[in-house]
Design an enzyme around this catalytic site. Sequence first.
Site, short mmCIF file in Angstrom:
data_model
loop_
_atom_site.label_atom_id
_atom_site.label_comp_id
_atom_site.label_asym_id
_atom_site.label_seq_id
_atom_site.Cartn_x
_atom_site.Cartn_y
_atom_site.Cartn_z
CG HIS A 169 -19.80 -13.94 49.81
ND1 HIS A 169 -20.62 -13.78 50.91
CD2 HIS A 169 -19.91 -15.25 49.45
CE1 HIS A 169 -21.19 -14.93 51.20
NE2 HIS A 169 -20.78 -15.84 50.32
CG HIS B 113 -17.34 -17.66 52.79
ND1 HIS B 113 -16.93 -17.47 51.49
CD2 HIS B 113 -18.54 -18.29 52.71
CE1 HIS B 113 -17.85 -17.94 50.66
NE2 HIS B 113 -18.84 -18.45 51.38
CG ASN C 66 -15.80 -25.74 48.15
OD1 ASN C 66 -16.49 -26.74 48.27
ND2 ASN C 66 -14.95 -25.60 47.15
CB ALA C 67 -15.00 -20.18 50.87
N GLY D 120 -19.04 -33.25 42.69
CA GLY D 120 -17.87 -33.77 42.00
C GLY D 120 -16.94 -32.68 41.50
CG HIS E 45 -18.45 -26.74 44.79
ND1 HIS E 45 -19.26 -26.79 43.68
CD2 HIS E 45 -18.48 -25.44 45.22
CE1 HIS E 45 -19.75 -25.59 43.44
NE2 HIS E 45 -19.29 -24.75 44.36
CG ASP F 49 -23.44 -22.70 47.54
OD1 ASP F 49 -24.20 -21.80 47.91
OD2 ASP F 49 -22.24 -22.51 47.27
CG LEU G 162 -16.05 -23.28 41.79
CD1 LEU G 162 -15.72 -24.37 42.79
CD2 LEU G 162 -16.83 -23.86 40.61
N GLY H 114 -21.63 -20.59 43.55
CA GLY H 114 -22.73 -21.50 43.79
C GLY H 114 -22.59 -22.73 42.91
#
Length: 348
Positions: free
Chosen positions: A141, A200, A224-225, A254, A256, A279, A312, A314
């Site tokens: 973002h 996030h 993630n995030a 495999g 993320h 995503d 990363l 998406g």
Amino acid sequence: MTIRTVEGGTCLTSAGWESTDIEIEDGRVAARPSPVDRRVGGGETVDATGRQVAPGFVDLQVNGGFGIDLQSDPDGIWDLGHRLPSTGVTAFLPTLISSPPAVIEKFLAVLGNRPAGYVGAEPIGAHLEGPFINADQAGAHRRDRIRELAELSQAQIVGLARLWARDGLVALVTLAPELPGAVDLIDELADFGITVSLGHTNATAAQARAAAEAGATMVTHLFNAMAPIHHRRPNVAGLALSDTRLTPSMIVDGHHVDPAMVAATWNARRPHGLALVTDAMAAMGQATGTHRLGDTTADSDGAVVRTATGVLAGSLLSMDQAVSNLMRFTGASLAEAVAAASTIPAQL
């Protein structure tokens, strides 16, 4: 009324796999037809002999795919939806990452203007991933698109929730619960029937619990995030493994999330507590090279997509691949993996 009968297949039902025919009326499973129904009924018959018949997949996080980027080209929602059934997806949430209000309004306007004769996966609402997220967990973002909830008064928070609930076009909002004012926004969104997901974020377990008490029911792309798990500071990621009020979604490509952590999450949450998401972004289904995620360019190497800074951006994952990966990484049965891609996200 359009009736279609699927005959001869082994169907996944609430009781498990059964050899049964099913009748689909105007796109929805309606009944198990009797022999008399089949003799006198009209409509199309699909021969599923030797095949397994499962519910359509529901993807709650789709940024794009097949060369279509929904951030820069929201009109592509319908072209993307037309392509998604090739991956097993029959319903999806077009997803918009942190964007200015005018971009959100345009996105929702496109979503509310269904083309005549449209055929494809059903867009069942928008997923607004941001803009009220933690800038320290921005991921791909743009930081200048992230907003602070502290800038809004209580009246403005209520007005924003009412705006997003207008016409029923926003189905899911991802936000960071530690932001000042976030719990108030969660409470308002939940009252309007909008699903709230935590993502996030650097939220502690206590902050995530407060969000769940206010009405949050989901965690966006687990691990993630977000702040990582520590055995004395579980944070939101740790809480998502144990608090049944929160259903985590996960990108099972495999890359993320390591397959070992996918398996650990599955063992903690099975069989009804994990939702698969892709995503996916524009590069999904495309050749390697440079692709767009809104105003950001990202390079695909055929396995992952990363920005110029290595973040990363998406994924290249399709939902049928996610189902296969979940089975391979965890030992989940086909029925369990299909539920993670259909029943569980539909319930959310």
